[in-house]
Scaffold this motif. Structure first.
Motif, PDB file in Angstrom:
ATOM      1  N   TYR A 287       0.828  -1.195   0.000  1.00  0.00           N
ATOM      2  CA  TYR A 287       0.000   0.000   0.000  1.00  0.00           C
ATOM      3  C   TYR A 287       0.871   1.257   0.000  1.00  0.00           C
ATOM      4  O   TYR A 287       0.526   2.258  -0.627  1.00  0.00           O
ATOM      5  N   GLN A 288       1.993   1.196   0.667  1.00  0.00           N
ATOM      6  CA  GLN A 288       2.902   2.341   0.713  1.00  0.00           C
ATOM      7  C   GLN A 288       3.457   2.643  -0.689  1.00  0.00           C
ATOM      8  O   GLN A 288       3.559   3.803  -1.076  1.00  0.00           O
ATOM      9  N   GLU A 289       3.787   1.605  -1.443  1.00  0.00           N
ATOM     10  CA  GLU A 289       4.272   1.810  -2.809  1.00  0.00           C
ATOM     11  C   GLU A 289       3.186   2.405  -3.699  1.00  0.00           C
ATOM     12  O   GLU A 289       3.455   3.288  -4.514  1.00  0.00           O
ATOM     13  N   ILE A 290       1.961   1.932  -3.535  1.00  0.00           N
ATOM     14  CA  ILE A 290       0.849   2.460  -4.320  1.00  0.00           C
ATOM     15  C   ILE A 290       0.619   3.934  -3.990  1.00  0.00           C
ATOM     16  O   ILE A 290       0.412   4.764  -4.881  1.00  0.00           O
ATOM     17  N   GLU A 291       0.682   4.261  -2.713  1.00  0.00           N
ATOM     18  CA  GLU A 291       0.512   5.661  -2.302  1.00  0.00           C
ATOM     19  C   GLU A 291       1.615   6.544  -2.868  1.00  0.00           C
ATOM     20  O   GLU A 291       1.354   7.651  -3.361  1.00  0.00           O
ATOM     21  N   ALA A 292       2.857   6.063  -2.819  1.00  0.00           N
ATOM     22  CA  ALA A 292       3.980   6.833  -3.357  1.00  0.00           C
ATOM     23  C   ALA A 292       3.824   7.041  -4.865  1.00  0.00           C
ATOM     24  O   ALA A 292       4.090   8.133  -5.387  1.00  0.00           O
ATOM     25  N   TYR A 293       3.372   6.013  -5.569  1.00  0.00           N
ATOM     26  CA  TYR A 293       3.146   6.117  -7.009  1.00  0.00           C
ATOM     27  C   TYR A 293       2.055   7.153  -7.299  1.00  0.00           C
ATOM     28  O   TYR A 293       2.230   8.042  -8.132  1.00  0.00           O
ATOM     29  N   GLY A 294       0.940   7.058  -6.598  1.00  0.00           N
ATOM     30  CA  GLY A 294      -0.147   8.017  -6.788  1.00  0.00           C
ATOM     31  C   GLY A 294       0.286   9.438  -6.484  1.00  0.00           C
ATOM     32  O   GLY A 294      -0.067  10.378  -7.212  1.00  0.00           O
ATOM     33  N   SER A 295       1.074   9.613  -5.437  1.00  0.00           N
ATOM     34  CA  SER A 295       1.574  10.944  -5.089  1.00  0.00           C
ATOM     35  C   SER A 295       2.494  11.489  -6.170  1.00  0.00           C
ATOM     36  O   SER A 295       2.440  12.688  -6.493  1.00  0.00           O
ATOM     37  N   THR A 296       3.318  10.645  -6.743  1.00  0.00           N
ATOM     38  CA  THR A 296       4.225  11.080  -7.805  1.00  0.00           C
ATOM     39  C   THR A 296       3.442  11.462  -9.055  1.00  0.00           C
ATOM     40  O   THR A 296       3.728  12.485  -9.686  1.00  0.00           O
ATOM     41  N   VAL A 297       2.443  10.658  -9.416  1.00  0.00           N
ATOM     42  CA  VAL A 297       1.588  10.986 -10.564  1.00  0.00           C
ATOM     43  C   VAL A 297       0.906  12.334 -10.319  1.00  0.00           C
ATOM     44  O   VAL A 297       0.896  13.203 -11.199  1.00  0.00           O
ATOM     45  N   ALA A 298       0.356  12.526  -9.126  1.00  0.00           N
ATOM     46  CA  ALA A 298      -0.314  13.787  -8.792  1.00  0.00           C
ATOM     47  C   ALA A 298       0.667  14.960  -8.858  1.00  0.00           C
ATOM     48  O   ALA A 298       0.323  16.041  -9.358  1.00  0.00           O
TER      49      ALA A 298
ATOM     50  N   ALA B 236     -13.786  -1.158  -1.392  1.00  0.00           N
ATOM     51  CA  ALA B 236     -14.688  -1.119  -2.549  1.00  0.00           C
ATOM     52  C   ALA B 236     -13.992  -1.700  -3.778  1.00  0.00           C
ATOM     53  O   ALA B 236     -14.608  -2.432  -4.562  1.00  0.00           O
ATOM     54  N   MET B 237     -12.723  -1.393  -3.954  1.00  0.00           N
ATOM     55  CA  MET B 237     -11.974  -1.938  -5.080  1.00  0.00           C
ATOM     56  C   MET B 237     -11.912  -3.456  -5.001  1.00  0.00           C
ATOM     57  O   MET B 237     -12.124  -4.144  -6.000  1.00  0.00           O
ATOM     58  N   PHE B 238     -11.667  -3.994  -3.816  1.00  0.00           N
ATOM     59  CA  PHE B 238     -11.625  -5.452  -3.655  1.00  0.00           C
ATOM     60  C   PHE B 238     -12.993  -6.075  -3.941  1.00  0.00           C
ATOM     61  O   PHE B 238     -13.075  -7.147  -4.537  1.00  0.00           O
TER      62      PHE B 238
ATOM     63  N   ILE C  11      -7.156  10.739  -3.517  1.00  0.00           N
ATOM     64  CA  ILE C  11      -7.997  10.254  -2.422  1.00  0.00           C
ATOM     65  C   ILE C  11      -7.637   8.808  -2.121  1.00  0.00           C
ATOM     66  O   ILE C  11      -7.825   7.932  -2.965  1.00  0.00           O
ATOM     67  N   LEU C  12      -7.104   8.589  -0.939  1.00  0.00           N
ATOM     68  CA  LEU C  12      -6.745   7.241  -0.492  1.00  0.00           C
ATOM     69  C   LEU C  12      -7.483   6.968   0.810  1.00  0.00           C
ATOM     70  O   LEU C  12      -7.432   7.762   1.733  1.00  0.00           O
ATOM     71  N   SER C  13      -8.180   5.849   0.845  1.00  0.00           N
ATOM     72  CA  SER C  13      -8.868   5.490   2.082  1.00  0.00           C
ATOM     73  C   SER C  13      -9.076   3.986   2.124  1.00  0.00           C
ATOM     74  O   SER C  13      -9.098   3.316   1.091  1.00  0.00           O
ATOM     75  N   ARG C  14      -9.243   3.479   3.306  1.00  0.00           N
ATOM     76  CA  ARG C  14      -9.518   2.060   3.467  1.00  0.00           C
ATOM     77  C   ARG C  14     -10.867   1.715   2.830  1.00  0.00           C
ATOM     78  O   ARG C  14     -11.038   0.660   2.237  1.00  0.00           O
TER      79      ARG C  14
END
Length: 93
Positions: free
Chosen positions: A3-14, A35-37, A27-30
């Motif tokens: 999840y940390q890698e996904i967040e870092a990727y999203g932050s870099t894209v943003a 919902a994605m799962f 927007i990142l939330s549990r």
């Protein structure tokens, strides 16, 4: 992928989009993850590796399956931010 890698990727894209003058909200939330799962349970599963939670493709699924499922219209600048060398590097690819 953790999840940390996904967040870092999203932050870099943003960040890349912001640098190009786009207004971006990440927007990142549990709740969104759950919902994605639920919505894409045939593709993804939660995994724990070395005591770190993350997301993995289910056995039998490949990147081509994801491309087929999720391809759609993206503005060119958004697409370019997702595949930019800086953002992809965050993923360790």
């Amino acid at each position: 992928m953790t999840y940390q890698e996904i967040e870092a990727y999203g932050s870099t894209v943003a960040q890349l989009l912001t640098e190009n003058g786009e207004k971006v909200v990440l927007i990142l939330s549990r709740e969104n993850t759950n919902a994605m799962f639920r919505n894409y349970s045939e593709y993804f599963e939660e995994k724990i590796e070395n005591n770190v939670k993350g997301i993995a493709l289910k056995a039998g699924k490949e990147v081509d399956d994801l491309i087929e499922q999720f391809r759609g219209y993206l503005a060119l600048d958004v697409l370019m931010a997702f595949v930019n060398e800086r953002s992809v590097r965050v993923l360790g690819v």
